[in-house]
Design an enzyme around this catalytic site. Structure first.
Site, PDB file in Angstrom:
ATOM      1  N   CYS A  43     -14.396 -10.602  12.985  1.00 31.37           N
ATOM      2  CA  CYS A  43     -14.147 -10.882  11.567  1.00 31.37           C
ATOM      3  C   CYS A  43     -15.442 -11.198  10.838  1.00 31.37           C
ATOM      4  O   CYS A  43     -15.738 -10.624   9.792  1.00 31.37           O
ATOM      5  CB  CYS A  43     -13.159 -12.046  11.436  1.00 31.37           C
ATOM      6  SG  CYS A  43     -12.935 -12.586   9.742  1.00 31.37           S
ATOM      7  N   CYS A  48     -13.878  -8.127   8.830  1.00 31.91           N
ATOM      8  CA  CYS A  48     -13.415  -8.599   7.511  1.00 31.91           C
ATOM      9  C   CYS A  48     -14.546  -8.949   6.533  1.00 31.91           C
ATOM     10  O   CYS A  48     -14.561  -8.459   5.399  1.00 31.91           O
ATOM     11  CB  CYS A  48     -12.554  -9.850   7.663  1.00 31.91           C
ATOM     12  SG  CYS A  48     -11.470  -9.852   9.088  1.00 31.91           S
ATOM     13  N   LYS A  51     -17.218  -6.131   5.794  1.00 34.39           N
ATOM     14  CA  LYS A  51     -16.457  -5.055   5.128  1.00 34.39           C
ATOM     15  C   LYS A  51     -16.180  -5.424   3.682  1.00 34.39           C
ATOM     16  O   LYS A  51     -16.353  -4.626   2.771  1.00 34.39           O
ATOM     17  CB  LYS A  51     -15.162  -4.818   5.910  1.00 34.39           C
ATOM     18  CG  LYS A  51     -14.165  -3.848   5.319  1.00 34.39           C
ATOM     19  CD  LYS A  51     -13.219  -4.402   4.290  1.00 34.39           C
ATOM     20  CE  LYS A  51     -12.449  -5.610   4.662  1.00 34.39           C
ATOM     21  NZ  LYS A  51     -11.406  -5.409   5.640  1.00 34.39           N
ATOM     22  N   TYR A 177      -6.220   1.133   8.509  1.00 39.77           N
ATOM     23  CA  TYR A 177      -6.966   0.180   7.679  1.00 39.77           C
ATOM     24  C   TYR A 177      -8.452   0.561   7.572  1.00 39.77           C
ATOM     25  O   TYR A 177      -9.006   0.636   6.490  1.00 39.77           O
ATOM     26  CB  TYR A 177      -6.932  -1.211   8.323  1.00 39.77           C
ATOM     27  CG  TYR A 177      -5.688  -2.026   8.183  1.00 39.77           C
ATOM     28  CD1 TYR A 177      -5.606  -3.048   7.256  1.00 39.77           C
ATOM     29  CD2 TYR A 177      -4.607  -1.832   9.037  1.00 39.77           C
ATOM     30  CE1 TYR A 177      -4.486  -3.859   7.161  1.00 39.77           C
ATOM     31  CE2 TYR A 177      -3.483  -2.646   8.956  1.00 39.77           C
ATOM     32  CZ  TYR A 177      -3.423  -3.648   8.013  1.00 39.77           C
ATOM     33  OH  TYR A 177      -2.317  -4.445   7.925  1.00 39.77           O
ATOM     34  N   GLU A 181     -10.434   1.937   4.256  1.00 43.75           N
ATOM     35  CA  GLU A 181     -11.364   0.971   3.650  1.00 43.75           C
ATOM     36  C   GLU A 181     -12.774   1.574   3.588  1.00 43.75           C
ATOM     37  O   GLU A 181     -13.449   1.497   2.562  1.00 43.75           O
ATOM     38  CB  GLU A 181     -11.358  -0.348   4.429  1.00 43.75           C
ATOM     39  CG  GLU A 181     -10.076  -1.148   4.170  1.00 43.75           C
ATOM     40  CD  GLU A 181     -10.016  -2.485   4.886  1.00 43.75           C
ATOM     41  OE1 GLU A 181     -10.813  -2.723   5.811  1.00 43.75           O
ATOM     42  OE2 GLU A 181      -9.152  -3.309   4.504  1.00 43.75           O
ATOM     43  N   ARG A 198      -4.098  12.548  11.091  1.00 44.75           N
ATOM     44  CA  ARG A 198      -3.079  13.368  11.758  1.00 44.75           C
ATOM     45  C   ARG A 198      -1.701  13.260  11.104  1.00 44.75           C
ATOM     46  O   ARG A 198      -0.851  14.118  11.318  1.00 44.75           O
ATOM     47  CB  ARG A 198      -2.980  12.984  13.232  1.00 44.75           C
ATOM     48  CG  ARG A 198      -2.437  11.583  13.480  1.00 44.75           C
ATOM     49  CD  ARG A 198      -2.417  11.300  14.972  1.00 44.75           C
ATOM     50  NE  ARG A 198      -1.946   9.952  15.257  1.00 44.75           N
ATOM     51  CZ  ARG A 198      -1.911   9.430  16.475  1.00 44.75           C
ATOM     52  NH1 ARG A 198      -2.320  10.139  17.512  1.00 44.75           N
ATOM     53  NH2 ARG A 198      -1.475   8.198  16.676  1.00 44.75           N
ATOM     54  N   ARG A 204       0.214   4.596   8.096  1.00 49.91           N
ATOM     55  CA  ARG A 204       1.553   4.568   8.698  1.00 49.91           C
ATOM     56  C   ARG A 204       1.994   3.111   8.865  1.00 49.91           C
ATOM     57  O   ARG A 204       1.187   2.246   9.192  1.00 49.91           O
ATOM     58  CB  ARG A 204       1.527   5.256  10.065  1.00 49.91           C
ATOM     59  CG  ARG A 204       2.869   5.318  10.739  1.00 49.91           C
ATOM     60  CD  ARG A 204       2.820   6.293  11.901  1.00 49.91           C
ATOM     61  NE  ARG A 204       1.868   5.885  12.927  1.00 49.91           N
ATOM     62  CZ  ARG A 204       2.140   5.009  13.902  1.00 49.91           C
ATOM     63  NH1 ARG A 204       3.324   4.453  13.981  1.00 49.91           N
ATOM     64  NH2 ARG A 204       1.218   4.710  14.803  1.00 49.91           N
ATOM     65  N   GLY A 261      -8.200   3.307  15.702  1.00 44.73           N
ATOM     66  CA  GLY A 261      -7.592   2.166  16.363  1.00 44.73           C
ATOM     67  C   GLY A 261      -8.584   1.381  17.201  1.00 44.73           C
ATOM     68  O   GLY A 261      -9.747   1.780  17.361  1.00 44.73           O
ATOM     69  N   THR A 310      -6.956 -11.514  11.540  1.00 44.23           N
ATOM     70  CA  THR A 310      -7.601 -12.821  11.702  1.00 44.23           C
ATOM     71  C   THR A 310      -6.663 -14.001  11.423  1.00 44.23           C
ATOM     72  O   THR A 310      -6.569 -14.926  12.241  1.00 44.23           O
ATOM     73  CB  THR A 310      -8.850 -12.899  10.790  1.00 44.23           C
ATOM     74  OG1 THR A 310      -9.790 -11.954  11.269  1.00 44.23           O
ATOM     75  CG2 THR A 310      -9.467 -14.287  10.779  1.00 44.23           C
ATOM     76  N   HIS A 435       0.667 -14.204 -18.903  1.00 40.11           N
ATOM     77  CA  HIS A 435       0.402 -13.038 -19.732  1.00 40.11           C
ATOM     78  C   HIS A 435      -0.993 -13.089 -20.326  1.00 40.11           C
ATOM     79  O   HIS A 435      -1.425 -14.163 -20.729  1.00 40.11           O
ATOM     80  CB  HIS A 435       1.436 -13.010 -20.873  1.00 40.11           C
ATOM     81  CG  HIS A 435       1.363 -11.762 -21.688  1.00 40.11           C
ATOM     82  ND1 HIS A 435       1.727 -10.524 -21.197  1.00 40.11           N
ATOM     83  CD2 HIS A 435       0.947 -11.564 -22.962  1.00 40.11           C
ATOM     84  CE1 HIS A 435       1.561  -9.616 -22.152  1.00 40.11           C
ATOM     85  NE2 HIS A 435       1.087 -10.222 -23.224  1.00 40.11           N
ATOM     86  N   GLU A 440       2.384 -10.507 -13.579  1.00 38.93           N
ATOM     87  CA  GLU A 440       3.628 -10.876 -14.270  1.00 38.93           C
ATOM     88  C   GLU A 440       4.697  -9.798 -14.105  1.00 38.93           C
ATOM     89  O   GLU A 440       5.885 -10.071 -14.266  1.00 38.93           O
ATOM     90  CB  GLU A 440       3.379 -11.153 -15.759  1.00 38.93           C
ATOM     91  CG  GLU A 440       2.987  -9.935 -16.571  1.00 38.93           C
ATOM     92  CD  GLU A 440       2.733 -10.265 -18.053  1.00 38.93           C
ATOM     93  OE1 GLU A 440       3.520 -11.039 -18.632  1.00 38.93           O
ATOM     94  OE2 GLU A 440       1.748  -9.741 -18.611  1.00 38.93           O
TER      95      GLU A 440
END
Ligand code: NDP
Length: 450
Positions: A43, A48, A51, A177, A181, A198, A204, A261, A310, A435, A440
């Site tokens: 992380c 994280c 990134k 992800y 990103e 793919r 997904r 992955g 994380t 607002h 909102e």
């Protein structure tokens, strides 16, 4: 203590390891933490945090473009990758120091080196043996490298944070992800990106409407999106890396980023030898208290491959420390875990997708909103925000909440609290909006999708 050197030896000083160790120590345990690399784990060092810093850098691209509509004259902006990387590294060094002080102030002993389990109570660190009543394995995960011809010519997210220069053309494999990103970051910084995935849509597992909305936004931002396609081989031609795709086409680029992955870091730890069961993905198998098949050994975070985020590792670490060192069994609630994708535009989500809600509850009520945010009007940008609520038709409970658009991750954190509290659509309707905001919309959606 019971004749061991420590009450707890933690292997890995990532988010989960540091939190568990610090808490265990605060409950009176004598704790040692073994780490061979930078403190803070993926992380802080390769995930994280860097990134998100890179994503901020890329967002300036939009800001410079939109500023003219607000009366600003911006000289032609230029970007230096090396300055960004230097600044990012300085911040990470600061964070490494913060993590070191957290451990020191908690009274934990930090041991630098590579750990290996020798028996259920003994860890060897570079030849030195240490014993503990309990051992916690929090070694995280690493990028998966697929076995395709020339696969070694590709890079993973680990290398992306230290590239010597910003590449002009990149091919990204994957649609999760990390792939989306980095596609947003690189495209924002001026790289031409081809994303090869793919599946029929990116991300997904996310709500189908969000997946479609992000795909369309990525294409509108100039990303060459190749769906239902894989990268089957890489080869070098001069300085270029050529990706051969499953549709027979070839794409030349400066680099190929493989984001297909991550795998749990369990190799070389001696887990098998001391009787700790692994599943077919190589993840450590644990029970609801994070105990492995060897009663003195525990594991949590990415290495157990449940929900690899994380904040989930932190929740698991808190539960573990309370259960084992505070005599107060705590279980982690894995329902309604919110998550965000820092794509361009970003996504925030909590609860069930429409498909999952329908599968679990039958037909559901869907409320949605698509609009061009106010900031875009003078900025001259057309990029519609998409927001969606999924509601149980009988109980009125909000089952899912999804958003793609500026600030979606910030907005969804509050919606996650609402879902955790079991919010109904009526309660959202009776909440006064703020607002003018995009948020909102979540309390003003009145018409069900037909
Ligand atoms: P993901 O699991 O998110 O995505 C992997 C992608 O690779 C999917 O699109 C998958 O396709 C594809 N893929 C898998 N195997 C192959 C293959 N053999 N050939 C082609 N494509 C393949 O992994 P990431 O690496 O993106 O990220 C790892 C994890 O890290 C995430 O799941 C998340 O938990 C965490 N993370 C969280 C972030 C956040 O919270 N913002 C940011 C970054 C990472 P398919 O969908 O068809 O399986």
């Amino acid at each position: 203590m019971s004749g061991y050197d420590y009450d707890l030896i933690t292997i890995g000083a990532g988010s989960g390891g540091v939190r568990a160790s610090r808490l265990a120590a605060s409950f009176g345990a004598k704790v040692a933490v073994v780490e061979r690399s930078a403190l803070g784990g993926t992380c802080v060092n390769l995930g994280c945090i860097p990134k998100k810093l890179l994503a901020y850098a890329a967002h300036f691209h939009d800001d410079f473009e939109d500023a003219a509509g607000y009366g600003w004259t911006v000289p032609t902006p230029s970007f230096e990758w090396s300055r960004l990387i230097q600044a990012k590294d300085a911040e990470l060094t600061r964070l490494n120091g913060v993590y070191q002080r957290i451990l020191e102030n908690a009274g934990c002993t930090l041991i630098r080196g590579t750990a290996r389990l020798v028996d259920p109570h003994t860890v060897e660190v570079d030849g030195r043996r240490l014993t503990a009543a309990n051992i916690l394995v929090v070694t995280g995960s690493r990028p998966r490298v697929p076995a395709i011809p020339g696969g070694e010519l590709g890079v993973t997210s680990d290398q992306m944070f230290h590239l010597p220069a910003l590449p002009e053309r990149v091919v990204i494999s994957g649609g999760g992800y990390i792939a989306v990103e980095f596609a947003g970051i690189l495209a924002g910084l001026g790289t031409h990106v081809t994303l090869v995935h793919r599946g029929h849509a990116v991300l997904r597992g996310f709500d189908e409407d969000i997946r479609q909305a992000l795909g369309a936004a990525m294409v509108a931002r100039g990303i060459d999106l190749r769906l239902d396609t894989t990268v089957d081989a890489l080869r070098k031609e001069g300085e270029a890396v050529i990706s051969t795709l499953s549709d027979g086409t070839e794409v030349a680029a400066d680099l190929n980023l493989c984001a297909v992955g991550r795998v749990p870091n369990t190799r070389g730890l001696g887990l098998d030898e001391v009787g700790v069961k692994l599943d077919e993905a190589g993840a450590v198998v644990v029970d609801e208290d994070f105990r492995t098949s060897q009663p003195s050994i525990y594991a949590l975070g990415d290495v157990i491959n449940r929900v690899t985020l994380t904040p989930v590792a932190l929740a698991e670490a808190i539960a573990f420390a309370n259960t084992v060192f505070n005599g107060n069994e705590q279980l982690v609630d894995y329902t309604n875990i919110p998550s965000a994708v820092f794509s361009h535009p970003p996504i925030g989500t909590v609860g069930l997708t429409e498909a999952a809600a329908t599968a679990q509850h039958g037909p559901v009520d869907v409320y949605e909103s698509r609009f061009n945010p106010l900031k875009n009007t003078l900025g001259g940008r057309v990029e519609r925000t998409y927001m969606k609520l999924i509601v149980h038709p009988k109980t009125d409970r909000v089952l899912g909440c999804h958003m793609m658009g500026p600030d979606a991750p910030e907005i969804l954190q509050g919606m996650a609290v609402a879902l955790k509290c079991g919010a109904t659509k009526r309660q959202l309707d009776s909440t006064v909006g703020i607002h003018p905001t995009a948020a909102e919309e979540f309390v003003t959606m009145r018409t069900k999708r037909g």
